[in-house]
Design an enzyme around this catalytic site. Structure first.
Site, short mmCIF file in Angstrom:
data_model
loop_
_atom_site.label_atom_id
_atom_site.label_comp_id
_atom_site.label_asym_id
_atom_site.label_seq_id
_atom_site.Cartn_x
_atom_site.Cartn_y
_atom_site.Cartn_z
N PRO A 80 -78.88 134.84 68.00
CG PRO A 80 -80.72 135.54 66.76
CD PRO A 80 -79.93 134.32 67.12
CB CYS A 81 -76.26 138.18 71.47
SG CYS A 81 -76.03 139.77 70.61
CD GLN A 82 -81.13 140.68 69.38
OE1 GLN A 82 -80.91 139.48 69.52
NE2 GLN A 82 -81.38 141.22 68.21
CG PHE A 84 -78.11 135.77 76.74
CD1 PHE A 84 -78.50 135.15 77.90
CD2 PHE A 84 -78.53 135.24 75.53
CE1 PHE A 84 -79.30 134.01 77.86
CE2 PHE A 84 -79.32 134.10 75.49
CZ PHE A 84 -79.71 133.49 76.67
#
Length: 409
Positions: A80-82, A84
Site C-alpha cells: 500500500p502506497c499511501q 509515499f
C-alpha cells in the site's frame, strides 16, 4: 511448465494478469480486502489468503502455494502506497512516509522475501517511494536486501526505475516505481520505452505512438445503466461546459471559458475530462464527486472502460458496487506494463527467452478518433463565481499552507 509466482498485496490482480500473460502462474495470492479477494475468486482459481499480511507466516504462504523455500520463480507485490503518495505532499506539504504505520508493509514484503527465497522479485510503488532527498523507503529496501544476503547467503540485487505506463502501450498516463532483483546477482536491464506521444518526432518517424482512450474504448458496446455513472454534486452541471482533454483550468482567466476559478487553485483532476486522441490521466481509486477523469460523454467511466484503461484482460466479472470497482481498478498496476516487465524478467533471470514476444494486452491502435463534441453553456447558477478568486500565489503560499502555519503557531 509455467513459472511460479507468489503474489502479495494482490488487490484485483493487475500485476498477476500481466505475469499470467507472460507464462507465470500465481500459486498464492494474498490481500486484506475482502472485496478484492472475492473478485479474484470470481475470475481466477488462484489460492487466496484473505487478511493482513502480518497474520500469515511465510510457512503458511509457501504451503498454500505448494512450494518450498527457493522454488518460487518470483515474488511480486505492491505494498500500500499511501505513506509515499504525491497527494500526501499536496495536502500536508510532506508525507509521514516510514513513520506511517502503513509503511510496515515494506518490512513484511522483505520478511516474505527472506523466508521464501524466490529466484527473483518485483516490488511496485508510487514515485514518492523514491523522491530525491526523501528516499527512506528505497534506503530501507536496500538495507533489508543486504541483510537478507548476509543472513541467507544469497546475492539479491536491486534495480529501480520510475516508469510511465503510457510509454509501454498502456492508454493511461500512470507513473510508478518498479524495483526488480535476482537471487543470483544478475542485474536487471529495464526495457527501453516502446511508445511515444502522438506528435513526437519518434511517432512521426514511424515508431509506435501512445495508445489513447479511443484505442481502448473503440470496440466497446454502448454503456448501459448510466444512472450509476451519473455525475452528482455541486459541480455536476459544470462538467458538460468543459471541452475534451480539459479540466477546471478552462474556466479561469487563462483558459477559454468563463473565469469561475483562480488559476491552479484546485487539484489537477478537478472536473478533468478524457480526450479521445490522448491517453487517459491516472485513474483514481477513491475520487470525490468532481474528481476525474470523466468520460467525454460527461459521466463516470464504466467498469469495462476502467478495466480497458488498466489493460486488464477482457471478461472480468464484478459483484460489487461501482465505487468498489473504481477502488479495485484504481489501486491496480496496468497489466500490459506488468506483462512487458514479466517477459523481460523471464528472459533475463529465468532462462525463458521464448517470453520475449510482443505484449498481448496492449490495445490495437485505431484509426482517427471521432471529433470532439461541443461543450455546453455555463448555467446561471455558477455565474456569481466570475472573477471571484485569484491565481495561486506560488509554492508554500497557498491557502492550505497559510492554514498549516496558523495551526502551528
Amino acid at each position: 511448465m509455467k513459472l511460479r509466482a507468489i503474489s502479495l498485496f494482490t488487490g484485483v490482480g493487475g500485476l498477476d494478469f500481466g505475469f499470467e500473460a507472460s507464462g507465470f502462474e500465481t500459486r498464492v495470492a494474498l490481500d486484506f480486502d475482502p472485496v478484492a479477494c472475492a473478485t479474484v475468486g470470481l475470475n481466477r482459481d488462484w489460492p487466496v489468503l484473505e487478511g493482513p499480511i502480518t497474520e500469515f507466516s511465510s510457512r503458511t504462504i509457501l504451503e498454500t502455494a505448494g512450494l518450498n523455500p527457493g522454488e518460487a520463480d518470483i515474488l511480486i507485490g505492491g505494498p500500500p502506497c499511501q505513506p509515499f503518495s504525491k497527494s500526501g505532499y499536496w495536502a500536508r506539504g510532506d508525507s509521514r512516509r516510514l513513520s506511517d504505520p502503513r509503511a510496515d508493509t515494506l518490512s513484511e514484503y522483505l520478511r516474505v522475501l527472506r523466508d521464501t527465497l524466490p529466484k527473483s522479485f518485483l516490488l511496485e510503488n508510487v514515485p514518492g517511494l523514491a523522491y530525491q532527498g526523501k528516499s527512506e523507503g528505497i534506503n530501507a529496501l536496500v538495507a533489508g536486501v543486504e541483510d537478507i544476503n548476509r543472513e541467507r547467503g544469497t546475492s539479491y540485487t536491486l534495480e529501480s526505475r520510475s516508469i510511465n505506463s503510457a510509454d509501454y502501450g498502456v492508454p493511461q498516463l500512470r507513473e510508478r516505481v518498479f524495483i526488480i532483483g535476482s537471487r543470483d546477482g544478475k542485474r536487471f536491464n529495464f526495457p527501453a520505452r516502446t511508445h511515444f506521444p502522438v506528435d513526437s518526432e519518434e511517432a512521426l518517424a514511424g515508431r509506435e505512438r501512445h495508445r489513447t482512450a479511443w484505442d481502448a474504448f473503440a470496440d466497446l458496446p454502448p454503456v448501459e445503466n448510466r444512472e450509476c455513472l451519473q455525475v452528482k454534486g455541486k459541480w455536476a452541471d459544470l462538467l458538460p461546459t468543459i471541452p475534451e482533454g480539459q479540466n477546471y483550468l478552462w474556466h479561469t482567466d487563462r483558459g477559454g471559458g468563463v473565469p469561475l476559478f483562480g488559476w491552479r487553485r484546485r487539484y489537477w483532476n478537478f472536473l478533468l475530462k478524457l480526450a479521445k486522441d490522448r491517453p487517459s490521466w491516472t485513474i483514481q481509486a477513491q475520487p470525490g464527486p468532481a474528481t476525474g477523469p470523466f468520460h467525454w460523454d460527461n459521466r463516470r467511466l464504466s467498469a469495462q472502460e476502467l478495466c480497458r484503461l488498466q489493460t486488464f484482460p477482457d471478461g472480468l466479472r464484478f459483484q460489487c458496487g461501482h465505487a468498489d470497482v473504481q477502488k479495485l481498478v484504481g489501486n491496480a498496476v496496468p497489466s500490459a506494463l506488468a506483462e512487458v516487465l514479466a517477459r523481460e524478467i523471464a528472459a533475463q533471470f529465468l532462462e525463458a527467452p521464448y517470453a520475449l514476444r510482443p505484449a498481448t494486452l496492449i490495445p490495437v491502435a485505431q484509426d482517427a478518433a471521432p471529433l470532439a463534441t461541443n461543450e455546453h453553456k455555463v448555467a446561471n447558477k455558477y455565474l456569481h463565481l466570475v472573477s471571484s478568486d485569484s491565481a495561486h500565489p506560488g509554492t508554500g503560499r497557498g491557502r492550505g499552507a497559510a492554514f498549516r502555519k496558523s495551526e502551528a503557531a
